[in-house]
Design an enzyme around this catalytic site. Sequence first.
Site, PDB file in Angstrom:
ATOM      1  N   GLU A  33       0.863  -1.179   0.000  1.00  0.00           N
ATOM      2  CA  GLU A  33       0.000   0.000   0.000  1.00  0.00           C
ATOM      3  C   GLU A  33       0.896   1.224   0.000  1.00  0.00           C
ATOM      4  OE1 GLU A  33      -3.649   0.172   2.343  1.00  0.00           O
ATOM      5  OE2 GLU A  33      -3.411  -1.957   2.762  1.00  0.00           O
ATOM      6  N   HIS A  45      -8.860   9.666   3.265  1.00  0.00           N
ATOM      7  CA  HIS A  45      -8.440   8.610   2.346  1.00  0.00           C
ATOM      8  C   HIS A  45      -8.576   9.157   0.937  1.00  0.00           C
ATOM      9  CE1 HIS A  45      -8.021   4.787   0.339  1.00  0.00           C
ATOM     10  NE2 HIS A  45      -7.717   4.214   1.493  1.00  0.00           N
ATOM     11  N   ARG A  56      -0.445   8.914   1.983  1.00  0.00           N
ATOM     12  CA  ARG A  56      -1.859   9.182   1.847  1.00  0.00           C
ATOM     13  C   ARG A  56      -2.222  10.674   1.865  1.00  0.00           C
ATOM     14  NH1 ARG A  56      -5.304   5.263   5.620  1.00  0.00           N
ATOM     15  NH2 ARG A  56      -4.685   3.656   4.155  1.00  0.00           N
ATOM     16  N   HIS A  80     -11.292   9.579   6.752  1.00  0.00           N
ATOM     17  CA  HIS A  80     -11.089   8.142   6.958  1.00  0.00           C
ATOM     18  C   HIS A  80     -10.662   7.765   8.373  1.00  0.00           C
ATOM     19  CE1 HIS A  80     -10.255   4.067   5.690  1.00  0.00           C
ATOM     20  NE2 HIS A  80      -8.982   4.154   6.011  1.00  0.00           N
ATOM     21  N   ARG A 114      -1.124   8.700   9.302  1.00  0.00           N
ATOM     22  CA  ARG A 114      -0.944   7.262   9.555  1.00  0.00           C
ATOM     23  C   ARG A 114      -0.529   6.505   8.294  1.00  0.00           C
ATOM     24  NH1 ARG A 114      -4.278   2.955   8.950  1.00  0.00           N
ATOM     25  NH2 ARG A 114      -6.084   4.242   8.467  1.00  0.00           N
TER      26      ARG A 114
HETATM   27  C1  SIN Z   1      -7.257   0.879   2.671  1.00  0.00           C
HETATM   28  O1  SIN Z   1      -7.565  -0.288   2.502  1.00  0.00           O
HETATM   29  O2  SIN Z   1      -6.902   1.626   1.778  1.00  0.00           O
HETATM   30  C2  SIN Z   1      -7.318   1.430   4.042  1.00  0.00           C
HETATM   31  C3  SIN Z   1      -6.309   0.817   4.893  1.00  0.00           C
HETATM   32  C4  SIN Z   1      -6.042   1.687   6.082  1.00  0.00           C
HETATM   33  O3  SIN Z   1      -6.800   2.617   6.351  1.00  0.00           O
HETATM   34  O4  SIN Z   1      -5.030   1.485   6.724  1.00  0.00           O
END
Ligand code: SIN
Length: 521
Positions: free
Chosen positions: A119, A246, A292, A354, A389
Amino acid sequence: MKQDSLNSEILIIGTGIAGLTSAIYAAQSGFQVNLITKAKHIEDNSTWLAQGGIVYQEKEKDIDSLIRDILTAGDGLSLKESVQVLAKEGTKYINDLLIGKAGIEFTRCEDGSLDFTAEAAHSDRRIIHSTDATGKAIEKGLLKLVKKYKNVKIFRQHIALDFITPHHIKDQLAVYKDPEVYGCFVLDLTKTRVKKFYSKVTILATGGLGQVYKYTTNHPLSTGDGFAMAKRAKASIINMEYTQFHPTALYSQSRPLFLITEALRGEGAVLKTIDGKEFMKKYHSLASLAPRDVVAKSIHKEMLKNNQPYVLLDIGSYMEGDKIKKRFPTIYQTCRDRGIDITSRPIPVVPAFHFICGGIKVDLWGRTSLKRLFAVGEVSCTGAHGANRLASTSLLESLIWGAKSIEFINKNKHFFKFKIKEAIDWTTLKKEESDPAVLNKAWHALKDIMWNYVGLVRNTRRLQMALEELQDLSEMIEKIYISSRPDQNIIELRNGIQSALLVAQAAWENKKSRGTHYRVD
Ligand code: SIN
């Protein structure tokens, strides 16, 4: 009528991953536990909605790189000791509780080994997942396990009102005591009756506050209850300006907005403008996999610059259709139901609130500034996330601190050598019902204020307006609250406004842009 009293050694409020983890470890240690949730269905919470995964740092030698990634994402504001715990201790609890005792099935490769995904802002593939519905798998597994313990009593549709603190107990000398918590006043929503849940230790695991924002990926029950209760009890609360948006929620009319996991970008999906141009490279060297906060702000800029209501996330051009369906079945189906075949068409996405990186200040064991009160999961602030985060560390943090709070309690049995005095009765059981039309309008006002003035981009003027309007709203709702019969709507709205004020106040005070807190003045 005498109000019902219920006693336990440990009271846990909230049934997401943090609350359930605490409940299971507490039960195993032989404690009597009362576990309450305001939800009708225990699994109604943000854990259920989590898609991406949970960091699982298998190899000792790679821990340092995980620490570096968490610190970089946190933009210099993470507490190093907490980051160390997050990076070093997670795997132990995943093995013991999630994979071991709860038998949760994470996605595996053909050879049976765990499948790792990536990610944003992770320098390594170190996230395990259960396709694209990791939270659901975890919640189901933990729920099944917790129900096996006879010493855990679960109360559904029970909403916490306020902690029982020294000034509630019938003891004139209580005023001289340090602030501490002896349980909670709780409204049984099925009977509209207030009960006193006494406990030697209280663990707050009520999750986040996303519903104060107009656009959010959070569960409808994420109304900031824990922050507001903690504020009323004068617990220390920090870092509330660090609200994480997010980058990719599905652009649609439905609420909450459906999350499109970052793991899509981890598997190669690319952000584009509506006319198909990649744009992230000009904002960050990691392009679509930048941290993010950077991605969310860049999308916001592009939307404004091009006067477009969304941008596109293209996975179909980078992954085969069958693979997409297998790896992301929930997203494939949900988009399909809304007329978008993601194997051939890009997904319209927008940023949405988020996660809150701040919260009730806790130490490495989940202890708050109030004696006998622990906080775990999103409602707490361990300091690990700093100003932003890193993806897939929130389930991990909830798991670790959920477990560590019980480890601490186990080592400190003095908590239980204590007799709680009886508390006064809850007095606001008025006859009159609050008017849903008034509350509805107030909810809309709250969400609009937060989205427009305390959103992705902040300045003095907006924050000033937010504080003034939230204060007015708060006074109006307070009057209704004290003159009417408490119900879920008014309790949540009051809590939502009070927690929104914490965010707006912190954002107003902090003039420096950092991570998720972005000021343009
Ligand atoms: C996501 O799946 O993009 C969110 C994961 C997260 O908030 O850590």
